[in-house]
Design a protein around this motif. Sequence first.
Motif, PDB file in Angstrom:
ATOM      1  N   ARG A  27      49.432  24.315 -46.506  1.00 46.08           N
ATOM      2  CA  ARG A  27      49.304  25.456 -45.477  1.00 46.08           C
ATOM      3  C   ARG A  27      48.602  26.198 -46.063  1.00 46.08           C
ATOM      4  O   ARG A  27      49.099  26.993 -47.754  1.00 46.08           O
ATOM      5  N   ASN A  28      48.311  27.582 -45.323  1.00 48.11           N
ATOM      6  CA  ASN A  28      47.587  28.655 -45.990  1.00 48.11           C
ATOM      7  C   ASN A  28      47.732  29.994 -45.162  1.00 48.11           C
ATOM      8  O   ASN A  28      48.487  29.874 -43.568  1.00 48.11           O
ATOM      9  N   GLN A  29      47.532  31.322 -45.597  1.00 47.50           N
ATOM     10  CA  GLN A  29      48.585  32.179 -44.696  1.00 47.50           C
ATOM     11  C   GLN A  29      47.471  33.798 -44.717  1.00 47.50           C
ATOM     12  O   GLN A  29      46.335  33.814 -46.194  1.00 47.50           O
ATOM     13  N   LEU A  30      46.789  34.151 -43.630  1.00 48.75           N
ATOM     14  CA  LEU A  30      46.171  35.452 -43.743  1.00 48.75           C
ATOM     15  C   LEU A  30      46.731  36.348 -45.051  1.00 48.75           C
ATOM     16  O   LEU A  30      47.594  36.840 -44.957  1.00 48.75           O
ATOM     17  N   GLU A  31      45.190  36.995 -44.852  1.00 49.18           N
ATOM     18  CA  GLU A  31      45.530  38.172 -45.806  1.00 49.18           C
ATOM     19  C   GLU A  31      44.076  39.370 -45.688  1.00 49.18           C
ATOM     20  O   GLU A  31      43.266  38.754 -45.031  1.00 49.18           O
ATOM     21  N   ILE A  32      44.243  40.730 -45.329  1.00 49.07           N
ATOM     22  CA  ILE A  32      43.432  41.407 -45.185  1.00 49.07           C
ATOM     23  C   ILE A  32      42.325  42.103 -46.567  1.00 49.07           C
ATOM     24  O   ILE A  32      43.575  41.829 -47.672  1.00 49.07           O
ATOM     25  N   ALA A  33      41.287  41.719 -46.646  1.00 52.36           N
ATOM     26  CA  ALA A  33      40.521  41.867 -48.021  1.00 52.36           C
ATOM     27  C   ALA A  33      40.077  42.708 -47.572  1.00 52.36           C
ATOM     28  O   ALA A  33      39.221  43.177 -46.844  1.00 52.36           O
ATOM     29  N   THR A  34      40.174  44.290 -48.808  1.00 52.90           N
ATOM     30  CA  THR A  34      39.391  45.583 -48.438  1.00 52.90           C
ATOM     31  C   THR A  34      38.372  45.977 -50.060  1.00 52.90           C
ATOM     32  O   THR A  34      38.084  44.851 -50.836  1.00 52.90           O
ATOM     33  N   LEU A  35      37.741  46.804 -49.994  1.00 55.94           N
ATOM     34  CA  LEU A  35      36.792  47.010 -50.780  1.00 55.94           C
ATOM     35  C   LEU A  35      38.126  47.307 -52.647  1.00 55.94           C
ATOM     36  O   LEU A  35      38.707  47.621 -52.130  1.00 55.94           O
ATOM     37  N   PRO A  36      37.745  47.060 -53.171  1.00 54.34           N
ATOM     38  CA  PRO A  36      38.127  47.118 -54.913  1.00 54.34           C
ATOM     39  C   PRO A  36      38.372  48.816 -54.704  1.00 54.34           C
ATOM     40  O   PRO A  36      38.090  49.924 -54.039  1.00 54.34           O
ATOM     41  N   GLY A  37      39.874  49.258 -55.017  1.00 51.58           N
ATOM     42  CA  GLY A  37      41.236  50.317 -55.076  1.00 51.58           C
ATOM     43  C   GLY A  37      41.612  50.686 -53.694  1.00 51.58           C
ATOM     44  O   GLY A  37      42.185  51.678 -52.786  1.00 51.58           O
ATOM     45  N   LYS A  66      42.828  52.696 -47.457  1.00 47.27           N
ATOM     46  CA  LYS A  66      43.983  53.257 -47.424  1.00 47.27           C
ATOM     47  C   LYS A  66      44.654  51.996 -45.933  1.00 47.27           C
ATOM     48  O   LYS A  66      45.181  52.203 -45.406  1.00 47.27           O
ATOM     49  N   VAL A  67      44.012  51.411 -46.656  1.00 47.10           N
ATOM     50  CA  VAL A  67      43.802  49.852 -44.998  1.00 47.10           C
ATOM     51  C   VAL A  67      45.823  49.413 -45.494  1.00 47.10           C
ATOM     52  O   VAL A  67      45.567  48.465 -46.706  1.00 47.10           O
ATOM     53  N   SER A  68      46.524  50.230 -44.489  1.00 46.93           N
ATOM     54  CA  SER A  68      47.572  49.005 -45.310  1.00 46.93           C
ATOM     55  C   SER A  68      48.825  47.939 -43.801  1.00 46.93           C
ATOM     56  O   SER A  68      49.651  47.713 -44.202  1.00 46.93           O
ATOM     57  N   SER A  69      47.901  48.073 -42.592  1.00 51.25           N
ATOM     58  CA  SER A  69      48.197  47.348 -42.004  1.00 51.25           C
ATOM     59  C   SER A  69      47.482  46.664 -40.675  1.00 51.25           C
ATOM     60  O   SER A  69      45.740  46.970 -41.083  1.00 51.25           O
ATOM     61  N   LEU A  70      47.538  45.724 -39.447  1.00 58.05           N
ATOM     62  CA  LEU A  70      46.243  45.240 -38.780  1.00 58.05           C
ATOM     63  C   LEU A  70      46.034  45.621 -38.216  1.00 58.05           C
ATOM     64  O   LEU A  70      44.708  46.228 -37.871  1.00 58.05           O
ATOM     65  N   LYS A  71      46.546  47.119 -37.934  1.00 53.28           N
ATOM     66  CA  LYS A  71      46.470  47.718 -36.646  1.00 53.28           C
ATOM     67  C   LYS A  71      44.937  48.527 -37.467  1.00 53.28           C
ATOM     68  O   LYS A  71      45.028  49.587 -36.834  1.00 53.28           O
ATOM     69  N   ASP A  72      45.464  49.413 -38.758  1.00 54.56           N
ATOM     70  CA  ASP A  72      44.520  50.061 -39.243  1.00 54.56           C
ATOM     71  C   ASP A  72      42.943  49.668 -39.100  1.00 54.56           C
ATOM     72  O   ASP A  72      42.086  49.952 -39.399  1.00 54.56           O
ATOM     73  N   LEU A  73      42.882  48.514 -39.071  1.00 56.60           N
ATOM     74  CA  LEU A  73      41.375  47.565 -38.933  1.00 56.60           C
ATOM     75  C   LEU A  73      40.997  47.987 -37.756  1.00 56.60           C
ATOM     76  O   LEU A  73      39.909  47.531 -37.224  1.00 56.60           O
ATOM     77  N   THR A  74      41.632  48.907 -36.753  1.00 51.28           N
ATOM     78  CA  THR A  74      41.273  48.596 -35.127  1.00 51.28           C
ATOM     79  C   THR A  74      40.568  50.096 -35.125  1.00 51.28           C
ATOM     80  O   THR A  74      39.572  50.405 -33.790  1.00 51.28           O
ATOM     81  N   LYS A  81      36.923  41.681 -57.167  1.00 49.72           N
ATOM     82  CA  LYS A  81      36.005  42.050 -56.439  1.00 49.72           C
ATOM     83  C   LYS A  81      36.450  42.492 -55.560  1.00 49.72           C
ATOM     84  O   LYS A  81      35.606  43.322 -54.338  1.00 49.72           O
ATOM     85  N   VAL A  82      37.884  42.305 -54.864  1.00 53.28           N
ATOM     86  CA  VAL A  82      38.512  42.203 -53.542  1.00 53.28           C
ATOM     87  C   VAL A  82      40.164  42.835 -53.730  1.00 53.28           C
ATOM     88  O   VAL A  82      39.952  42.686 -54.983  1.00 53.28           O
ATOM     89  N   GLU A  83      40.362  44.104 -52.288  1.00 52.99           N
ATOM     90  CA  GLU A  83      41.738  43.866 -53.104  1.00 52.99           C
ATOM     91  C   GLU A  83      43.012  43.545 -51.964  1.00 52.99           C
ATOM     92  O   GLU A  83      41.982  43.928 -50.269  1.00 52.99           O
TER      93      GLU A  83
END
Length: 276
Positions: free
Chosen positions: A133-143, A147-155, A222-224
Motif C-alpha cells: 500500500r502507499n500513502q501520499l506526501e507533499i514534495a517541496t523544494l529542498p529546504g 514553508k508548506v506545512s499542510s495540504l491547505k497551504d497548497l491552495t 532533491k526534494v523535501e
Amino acid sequence: MTRSARRTRWTLQAAGAGAAALLALSACSSSDSSSPTSDSSASASTDSSEKLSGTVTVFAAASLKESFTTLGKEFETAHPGTKVTFNFGGSDTLAASITGGAPADVFAAASPKTMAIVTDKNAAAGTPSTFVRNQLEIATLPGNPDKVSSLKDLTESGLKVVLCDKTVPCGAAAQRALDASRLKLTPVSYEQDVKSALTKVELKEADAAVVYKTDVKAAGDKVEGVEFPESAEAINDYPITLLKDAPNADTAKAFIALVQSAEGQKVLTAAGFLKP
C-alpha cells in the motif's frame, strides 16, 4: 569324535550359516532401500534443476520503479538465464496498453480501479492480490522555502503546485484527500504519472507536488517531504497479477512470488511502502 563334540560342531555350523544368511539378507535389504532414496534424490535434483529462463515483461506503476528494479536484479541473479524488463508508467495507461494487446507477463497497478480495467477485459490469469500500500506526501523544494506545512497551504495563491492527473491513482488519491479536507486546488499542471509530477519539483518548475511517500524517499535531497493527516484518507492498495496471455508464464509466476515473499516485502518496505 564323541556325540557331544559332533553336536557342538553342528551347532556352530548352523549358527555360521544363519549369520551368513542374515548378512546376505541385510545387504539385499540395504540395496533395496537405497534405491528409492536414490530415486527420490534424483527426482528432487531434477525438480530443482529445472531452471527458469527467458524474459519476463512487467508493466508496473511508476512509483514502483526503484523497488521493482532492485527486485528484478535480485531475480536475475537467483535465476541465471532470465531477464526482467519493465515498462513503468501511469497505471491507467499501462492497463489500456495491456487490454490493447501489448505483450506482457505481469501487471502491478497502483490502485484496484486501474487493475479493474484489465480484469474487466478478462486479461488477467487469476484474481489480483494486494502486495503493498502507499500513502501520499507533499514534495517541496529542498529546504521547503515556501514553508508548506499542510495540504491547505497548497491552495495559497502564488504557489505553483503540480498534481497527477485524476485518471492516475496518485491523482485520484490526491483528490480524495482534498475532498476529505474540503479544499479546492487548481494546479499549474496535471501529470500523467507520479514521477512526472515529482520531476517538476526537482527541476524547480513547480514549488510543490502531491506524490507518494515512496517517491519523496527515492528523490533523496532533491526534494523535501511534508506529511499531512488527510493522506490517511487516501491510501492506495497495489494489486499484482499474472496476465492471461503471458508469453513466459512460469518465470512470471516466480517473479510475482518474489514480490510477495518476505525478501520482496523487505525491499518494498525499505522503499517506504506500507504492508498490505
